[in-house]
Scaffold this active site. Structure first.
Site, PDB file in Angstrom:
ATOM      1  N   CYS A  37      -0.689   2.276   5.174  1.00 37.03           N
ATOM      2  CA  CYS A  37       0.697   1.825   5.051  1.00 37.03           C
ATOM      3  C   CYS A  37       1.179   1.774   3.608  1.00 37.03           C
ATOM      4  O   CYS A  37       2.367   1.608   3.362  1.00 37.03           O
ATOM      5  CB  CYS A  37       0.832   0.429   5.650  1.00 37.03           C
ATOM      6  SG  CYS A  37      -0.264  -0.741   4.821  1.00 37.03           S
ATOM      7  N   ASP A  39       0.354  -0.579   1.450  1.00 34.63           N
ATOM      8  CA  ASP A  39       0.397  -1.948   0.954  1.00 34.63           C
ATOM      9  C   ASP A  39      -0.747  -2.203  -0.021  1.00 34.63           C
ATOM     10  O   ASP A  39      -1.785  -1.565   0.038  1.00 34.63           O
ATOM     11  CB  ASP A  39       0.330  -2.940   2.112  1.00 34.63           C
ATOM     12  CG  ASP A  39       1.613  -2.937   2.929  1.00 34.63           C
ATOM     13  OD1 ASP A  39       2.579  -2.309   2.469  1.00 34.63           O
ATOM     14  OD2 ASP A  39       1.643  -3.543   3.999  1.00 34.63           O
ATOM     15  N   CYS A  62       2.557  -6.501   4.232  1.00 35.60           N
ATOM     16  CA  CYS A  62       3.185  -7.010   5.445  1.00 35.60           C
ATOM     17  C   CYS A  62       2.740  -8.445   5.736  1.00 35.60           C
ATOM     18  O   CYS A  62       1.847  -8.988   5.080  1.00 35.60           O
ATOM     19  CB  CYS A  62       2.817  -6.118   6.619  1.00 35.60           C
ATOM     20  SG  CYS A  62       1.100  -6.314   7.102  1.00 35.60           S
ATOM     21  N   CYS A 106      -4.640  -4.170   8.583  1.00 34.13           N
ATOM     22  CA  CYS A 106      -4.172  -5.064   7.521  1.00 34.13           C
ATOM     23  C   CYS A 106      -5.276  -6.041   7.118  1.00 34.13           C
ATOM     24  O   CYS A 106      -5.408  -6.392   5.951  1.00 34.13           O
ATOM     25  CB  CYS A 106      -2.950  -5.841   7.988  1.00 34.13           C
ATOM     26  SG  CYS A 106      -1.724  -4.821   8.812  1.00 34.13           S
TER      27      CYS A 106
HETATM   28 FE1  FES Z   1       0.176  -2.658   5.423  1.00 30.76          FE
HETATM   29 FE2  FES Z   1      -0.240  -4.545   7.091  1.00 30.76          FE
HETATM   30  S1  FES Z   1       1.131  -2.895   7.342  1.00 30.76           S
HETATM   31  S2  FES Z   1      -1.296  -4.191   5.266  1.00 30.76           S
END
Ligand code: FES
Length: 142
Positions: A37, A39, A62, A106
């Site tokens: 993602c 992140d 997120c 995540c």
């Molecule tokens: Fe990226 Fe949760 S969607 S860590």
């Protein structure tokens, strides 16, 4: 009960995350990115006599990433490095009352940020970490 796909504990740790911030004189700092993602999570740990006495994090990610980092920083405090290394992303998710399957990746970020911070600690004290940092494997078909 709520009608969201998240447990009350996840919502609690997301809306009121524990241990957000930085440790200026951290024993180890680990930054990891989630290739799924994009992140990013940064984790700071303070180690005294082989015991993790403090842990803080910053997450550009997120809600599930915030909740799992919050939980993992709570879980590692007071633990030895060996004990902390045994904390799996599944254990963190379980401690939060579960995560939707699509958000399990995540929780991997939280586990890896912790391991990366511990690896940094070993590097700082001039030792080889007694564990390997697992590379992210892309999981398909979920
Ligand atoms: Fe990226 Fe949760 S969607 S860590």
């Amino acid at each position: 009960m709520n009608n969201l796909p998240y447990s009350e504990k996840v919502m609690d740790h997301f809306t009121n995350p524990r241990n957000v911030g930085e440790i200026p004189d951290a024993s180890g700092v680990g930054t990891v990115g989630n290739p799924i993602c994009g992140d990013v999570m940064k984790m700071f740990i303070k180690i005294d006599n082989g015991i993790i006495v403090d842990a803080k994090f910053k997450t550009f990610g997120c809600g599930a990433a915030v909740a799992t980092s919050s939980m993992v920083t709570e879980m590692v405090k007071g633990k030895s490095i060996e004990e902390a290394l045994k904390i799996s992303n599944k254990a963190v998710a379980e401690a939060l009352g579960g995560l939707p399957p699509i958000k399990m990746h995540c929780s991997v970020l939280a586990e890896e940020a912790l391991r990366s911070a511990l690896a940094d600690y070993y590097k700082k004290i001039g030792k080889e970490p007694p564990f390997t940092i697992t590379e992210h494997k892309h999981e398909h078909g979920h």
